[in-house]
Design a protein around this motif. Structure first.
Motif, PDB file in Angstrom:
ATOM      1  N   ALA A   1       0.793  -1.960  -8.267  1.00 11.06           N
ATOM      2  CA  ALA A   1       2.336  -2.162  -6.610  1.00 11.06           C
ATOM      3  C   ALA A   1       1.327  -1.798  -5.892  1.00 11.06           C
ATOM      4  CB  ALA A   1       3.118  -1.610  -7.803  1.00 11.06           C
ATOM      5  N   ALA A   2       1.348  -0.322  -5.842  1.00 13.11           N
ATOM      6  CA  ALA A   2       0.691   0.700  -4.517  1.00 13.11           C
ATOM      7  C   ALA A   2      -0.594  -0.538  -3.916  1.00 13.11           C
ATOM      8  CB  ALA A   2       0.254   1.715  -5.015  1.00 13.11           C
ATOM      9  N   ILE A   3      -1.036  -0.245  -4.560  1.00 12.18           N
ATOM     10  CA  ILE A   3      -1.722  -1.331  -3.839  1.00 12.18           C
ATOM     11  C   ILE A   3      -1.791  -3.005  -3.224  1.00 12.18           C
ATOM     12  CG2 ILE A   3      -5.282  -2.519  -4.576  1.00 12.18           C
ATOM     13  CD1 ILE A   3      -5.655  -0.331  -6.559  1.00 12.18           C
ATOM     14  N   LEU A   4      -1.299  -3.422  -3.912  1.00 15.30           N
ATOM     15  CA  LEU A   4      -0.987  -4.839  -3.455  1.00 15.30           C
ATOM     16  C   LEU A   4      -0.023  -4.726  -2.433  1.00 15.30           C
ATOM     17  CD1 LEU A   4      -0.502  -6.788  -6.490  1.00 15.30           C
ATOM     18  CD2 LEU A   4      -2.688  -6.788  -5.440  1.00 15.30           C
ATOM     19  N   ALA A   5       1.413  -3.100  -2.358  1.00 11.89           N
ATOM     20  CA  ALA A   5       1.529  -3.532  -1.601  1.00 11.89           C
ATOM     21  C   ALA A   5       1.071  -3.234  -0.546  1.00 11.89           C
ATOM     22  CB  ALA A   5       2.450  -2.133  -0.991  1.00 11.89           C
ATOM     23  N   LEU A   6      -0.338  -2.873   0.032  1.00 12.04           N
ATOM     24  CA  LEU A   6      -1.730  -2.527   0.926  1.00 12.04           C
ATOM     25  C   LEU A   6      -1.812  -3.721   1.979  1.00 12.04           C
ATOM     26  CD1 LEU A   6      -3.363   0.708   0.113  1.00 12.04           C
ATOM     27  CD2 LEU A   6      -1.394   0.639   1.824  1.00 12.04           C
TER      28      LEU A   6
ATOM     29  N   ALA B   1       6.409 -14.452  -1.995  1.00 12.91           N
ATOM     30  CA  ALA B   1       6.027 -13.885  -0.984  1.00 12.91           C
ATOM     31  C   ALA B   1       6.835 -15.120   0.231  1.00 12.91           C
ATOM     32  CB  ALA B   1       4.950 -13.230  -0.484  1.00 12.91           C
ATOM     33  N   GLU B   2       5.457 -16.415  -0.568  1.00  9.97           N
ATOM     34  CA  GLU B   2       5.864 -17.255   0.515  1.00  9.97           C
ATOM     35  C   GLU B   2       7.140 -17.871   0.235  1.00  9.97           C
ATOM     36  OE1 GLU B   2       0.690 -18.644   0.482  1.00  9.97           O
ATOM     37  OE2 GLU B   2       2.515 -19.811  -0.001  1.00  9.97           O
ATOM     38  N   GLU B   3       7.249 -18.290  -1.051  1.00 10.99           N
ATOM     39  CA  GLU B   3       9.293 -18.911  -1.077  1.00 10.99           C
ATOM     40  C   GLU B   3      10.599 -18.361  -0.395  1.00 10.99           C
ATOM     41  OE1 GLU B   3       8.202 -22.059  -1.956  1.00 10.99           O
ATOM     42  OE2 GLU B   3       6.211 -22.331  -1.535  1.00 10.99           O
ATOM     43  N   THR B   4       9.996 -17.081  -0.707  1.00 11.03           N
ATOM     44  CA  THR B   4      11.568 -16.452  -0.718  1.00 11.03           C
ATOM     45  C   THR B   4      10.910 -15.583   1.351  1.00 11.03           C
ATOM     46  OG1 THR B   4      10.417 -14.715  -1.011  1.00 11.03           O
ATOM     47  CG2 THR B   4      11.214 -15.951  -2.912  1.00 11.03           C
ATOM     48  N   ARG B   5      12.701 -15.008   1.361  1.00 12.87           N
ATOM     49  CA  ARG B   5      12.846 -14.568   2.126  1.00 12.87           C
ATOM     50  C   ARG B   5      12.800 -12.968   2.570  1.00 12.87           C
ATOM     51  NH1 ARG B   5      18.524 -16.690   4.554  1.00 12.87           N
ATOM     52  NH2 ARG B   5      18.213 -18.469   5.185  1.00 12.87           N
ATOM     53  N   PHE B   6      11.297 -12.675   1.309  1.00  7.10           N
ATOM     54  CA  PHE B   6      11.299 -11.017   1.098  1.00  7.10           C
ATOM     55  C   PHE B   6       9.966 -10.600   1.890  1.00  7.10           C
ATOM     56  CE2 PHE B   6      13.859 -11.561  -2.788  1.00  7.10           C
ATOM     57  CZ  PHE B   6      15.375 -10.884  -2.892  1.00  7.10           C
TER      58      PHE B   6
ATOM     59  N   ARG C   1       6.742  -8.998   1.953  1.00  4.67           N
ATOM     60  CA  ARG C   1       5.399  -8.650   1.114  1.00  4.67           C
ATOM     61  C   ARG C   1       5.456  -7.405   0.208  1.00  4.67           C
ATOM     62  NH1 ARG C   1       0.072 -10.486  -0.595  1.00  4.67           N
ATOM     63  NH2 ARG C   1      -0.701  -8.510  -1.544  1.00  4.67           N
ATOM     64  N   THR C   2       5.728  -6.146   0.318  1.00  2.00           N
ATOM     65  CA  THR C   2       6.006  -5.339  -0.237  1.00  2.00           C
ATOM     66  C   THR C   2       7.808  -5.384  -0.865  1.00  2.00           C
ATOM     67  OG1 THR C   2       5.851  -4.156   1.607  1.00  2.00           O
ATOM     68  CG2 THR C   2       7.291  -2.686   0.095  1.00  2.00           C
ATOM     69  N   GLN C   3       8.485  -5.733  -0.554  1.00  2.00           N
ATOM     70  CA  GLN C   3       9.668  -6.370  -1.637  1.00  2.00           C
ATOM     71  C   GLN C   3       9.601  -7.017  -2.399  1.00  2.00           C
ATOM     72  OE1 GLN C   3      12.148  -7.447   1.659  1.00  2.00           O
ATOM     73  NE2 GLN C   3      13.151  -6.025   1.952  1.00  2.00           N
ATOM     74  N   THR C   4       8.755  -8.112  -2.654  1.00  2.00           N
ATOM     75  CA  THR C   4       7.675  -8.878  -3.462  1.00  2.00           C
ATOM     76  C   THR C   4       7.240  -8.538  -4.288  1.00  2.00           C
ATOM     77  OG1 THR C   4       7.918 -10.378  -1.605  1.00  2.00           O
ATOM     78  CG2 THR C   4       6.901 -11.889  -4.013  1.00  2.00           C
ATOM     79  N   VAL C   5       6.260  -7.610  -4.126  1.00  2.00           N
ATOM     80  CA  VAL C   5       5.277  -6.815  -4.894  1.00  2.00           C
ATOM     81  C   VAL C   5       6.245  -5.680  -5.658  1.00  2.00           C
ATOM     82  CG1 VAL C   5       3.642  -5.064  -4.566  1.00  2.00           C
ATOM     83  CG2 VAL C   5       3.424  -6.169  -3.355  1.00  2.00           C
ATOM     84  N   LEU C   6       7.256  -4.824  -4.487  1.00  2.00           N
ATOM     85  CA  LEU C   6       8.147  -4.347  -5.635  1.00  2.00           C
ATOM     86  C   LEU C   6       8.832  -5.614  -7.089  1.00  2.00           C
ATOM     87  CD1 LEU C   6       9.459  -2.098  -3.511  1.00  2.00           C
ATOM     88  CD2 LEU C   6       7.841  -1.287  -5.440  1.00  2.00           C
ATOM     89  N   GLY C   7       9.423  -6.104  -6.326  1.00  2.00           N
ATOM     90  CA  GLY C   7      10.337  -7.208  -7.264  1.00  2.00           C
ATOM     91  C   GLY C   7       9.114  -7.823  -8.758  1.00  2.00           C
ATOM     92  N   VAL C   8       7.738  -8.203  -8.609  1.00  2.00           N
ATOM     93  CA  VAL C   8       7.052  -8.782  -8.844  1.00  2.00           C
ATOM     94  C   VAL C   8       6.550  -7.566 -10.838  1.00  2.00           C
ATOM     95  CG1 VAL C   8       4.692 -10.057  -9.381  1.00  2.00           C
ATOM     96  CG2 VAL C   8       6.380 -11.267  -7.846  1.00  2.00           C
ATOM     97  N   CYS C   9       6.267  -6.822  -9.581  1.00  2.00           N
ATOM     98  CA  CYS C   9       5.713  -5.273 -10.182  1.00  2.00           C
ATOM     99  C   CYS C   9       6.538  -5.053 -11.058  1.00  2.00           C
ATOM    100  CB  CYS C   9       4.927  -4.978  -9.788  1.00  2.00           C
ATOM    101  SG  CYS C   9       3.538  -5.485  -8.787  1.00  2.00           S
TER     102      CYS C   9
END
Lengths: 486, 105
Positions: free
Chosen positions: A161-166, A338-343, A345-353
């Motif tokens: 998550a930390a890496i993808l959030a970047l 991240a593309e399909e929602t209004r979140f 990228r960071t929020q999406t990363v946290l949600g997915v992870c």
């Protein structure tokens, strides 16, 4: 104000090397290290290599070209790419199937990464060369320690998550451009160490002796087929996602097809050269899976000069192989959600992870659950995902259209018309064969029942979900692509 | 244990077939990237299709004028033709005669 980044601004790979290493990092995983060498040695050695090479060029290279090209053509993640091809509506749910399979795959792959992390840390502590160390109780101690496994699983998903959030360039690319070369160097140094040991030639003979009779056995071809398709990650949405971040003038077929398929397989060959000379030099029987990496090799390291350092090379390299795969498997869901929602990228990363962490708890808790899921998704879930992606290219978009519009545009090599029937007929037929073959082989077992549930439920869930989200009964806006062109 | 010639031969073939092709494709694609970067330092666009690929694209457009993607294909074809006719440096191996014979669709 013009400099304010918007949700629609799409990232790109910073360098060509970054894209190539992302592809290799994604595709090289545990299977290259602990499965390929054993399968190779036990299926005719050189004969298996020939069968594997043929299938790589026949299936994996063209298939990866198609998947990367679809990502580049649409510049979208899995669901967006499916929508561009099939139009709005329930059929977009076929892309959701790919997403669900990826999330399921990552839920049990994260504990596997956790194993390699644990062994990498202990290699750095020189645990394996301590007097009185016993490999099998050590491994079973890890598997049976649910709290430790869940803790490691948490560390793995937190790091991812930390890496993808970047982001793509600052996160994923920065890691893979160092991790993949480091893995290759680690295995190369281990190979040199192994080849200089007395008795190493027996390991080479085990892996490379040619038994031509194996080419007449169906088992050899099934094993080579499984390795060619599963090792290259064809049709899992990873190549599509990585390809969607290509830049305007980037090539697809040479880097995304030839280099990725052959390059990632080359690391399996290197792993065979790194592992077998050492194993045979010490006189231990070769094995596969956790038995090879966590028992056989661990027992070998104390027996060879500089064994502690070789253990560091192997386990750190092994961890890098699994970790980079985990990064890119997770990126598939992050990109598309991240593309399909209004979140953001960071929020999406946290949600997915977070979601994957939660779903991965049973596999972290019990190796039996992990093995079950691995069998079900390996034999039916992943081929289903491949069938979805290659299916919409072959039968909805049409391979000729994709070849002309994306594969051969800015290409480093020209891809001829031979490619079309491979995408339209050969790969889908092979995927159907694989699913039917494993269903037949495991008829009536709990694994087969689980596999059938995946095959039936995932498309239904995907279709229902996207029908609701996109509006039931709405006419597809690009459905006139249907039918292909060849 | 001495390795047989057959094993050594297979080892050499395997290294060549895998590491040889992987290295070749890596070096080739990185060199191609350098060439593209070099071209884009001098001009803002470049040709996007090889002669063979552009000919196939044109043939497909002519055979499928009403295809849903025909307009997109025409646009990509014409962008490549324009780039070839209005820029000096070309990425693919185009001759002057070939470029002169090109026209938009």
């Amino acid at each position: 104000m013009a400099d304010v980044p918007t949700k629609t601004a799409r990232a790109e790979w910073g360098t060509r090397f970054g894209f190539l290493m992302a592809m290799i990092g994604a595709m090289v995983g545990a299977g290259n290290i602990w499965r390929f060498p054993y399968v190779m040695g036990n299926n005719g050695g050189g004969a298996f290599v020939l069968a594997f090479l043929v299938l790589l060029f026949l299936l994996a290279v063209p298939g990866l070209m198609a998947e990367v090209a679809l990502g580049r053509y649409t510049n979208k993640g899995v669901i967006g790419a499916f929508r561009d091809v099939v139009g709005r509506g329930g059929m977009v749910g076929l892309g959701v199937v790919v997403l669900l399979v990826n999330i399921a795959l990552m839920s049990y792959y994260s504990p596997v990464i956790a194993w390699t992390l644990y062994y990498a840390v202990h290699s750095l502590l020189f645990t394996f060369t301590q007097p009185g160390f016993e490999a099998e109780p050590f491994m079973l101690g890890l598997f049976d320690n649910a709290a430790l496994m869940i803790g490691l699983h948490t560390v793995v998903m937190g790091s991812i998550a930390a890496i993808l959030a970047l982001g793509i360039r600052r996160g994923v690319e920065r890691i893979v451009v160092y991790a993949v070369p480091a893995l290759v160097i680690a295995l190369a140094v281990m190979t040199i160490r192994g080849l200089t040991l007395d008795g190493a030639s027996e390991g080479i003979a085990f892996a490379f002796t040619i038994d031509w009779a194996f080419l007449t056995y169906s088992d050899t071809w099934i094993a080579a087929l499984g390795q060619a398709l599963f090792s290259t990650g064809l049709g899992w949405g990873i190549a599509l996602t990585v390809g969607s971040y290509l830049r305007e003038y980037d090539d697809v077929p040479l880097g995304g097809g030839v280099f990725t398929a052959i390059g990632e397989s080359s690391i399996g060959i290197l792993a065979a050269l790194a592992i077998f000379p050492i194993v045979f030099a010490v006189g231990i029987e070769p094995d596969a899976g956790a038995g090879l990496a966590f028992v056989s090799l661990v027992e070998v390291f104390p027996e060879i000069p500089l064994g502690g350092l070789v253990a560091i090379l192997f386990f750190v390299g092994f961890f890098l192989a699994t970790f980079t795969s985990g990064l890119l498997i997770t990126e598939v869901s992050v990109t598309t959600l991240a593309e399909e929602t209004r979140f953001t990228r960071t929020q999406t990363v946290l949600g997915v992870c977070g979601g994957i962490w939660l779903l991965g708890l049973p596999s972290a808790y019990s190796v039996d659950i992990l093995d079950y899921l691995d069998f079900v998704f390996g034999n039916w879930g992943l081929p289903l995902a491949t069938l979805m992606i290659i299916g919409i290219i072959g039968w909805v978009m049409g391979p000729e259209r994709l070849r002309l519009l994306a594969v051969n545009q800015n290409a480093g090599i020209h891809v001829g018309r031979w490619w079309n029937p491979v995408i339209k007929y050969v790969i889908p037929t092979v995927m159907l064969f694989i699913m039917a073959y494993f269903a037949w082989e495991n008829f009536g077992t709990a694994e087969m029942i689980g596999g059938m549930l995946v095959l039936v439920l995932f498309p239904i869930i995907g279709y229902a979900l996207m029908s609701v989200i996109e509006g039931r009964g709405e006419q597809p806006d690009t459905a006139d692509l249907t039918g292909g062109d060849d | 244990m001495a390795l047989t010639a057959e094993v050594i031969g297979m080892l050499a073939f395997t290294l060549l077939a895998f590491w040889g092709i992987a290295t070749w494709s890596l070096v080739r694609t990185l060199r191609q990237e350098d060439r593209k970067v070099e071209i884009l330092k001098h001009q803002d666009r470049m040709d996007t299709y090889s002669p063979e690929s552009l000919a196939e694209l044109r043939e497909w457009i002519e055979n499928n004028p009403n295809d849903p993607l025909a307009d997109e294909a025409r646009q990509q074809h014409n962008e490549c033709v324009d780039a070839l006719k209005h820029t000096d440096m070309h990425y693919y191996d185009w001759s002057s005669e070939e470029i002169d014979r090109l026209d938009r669709v």
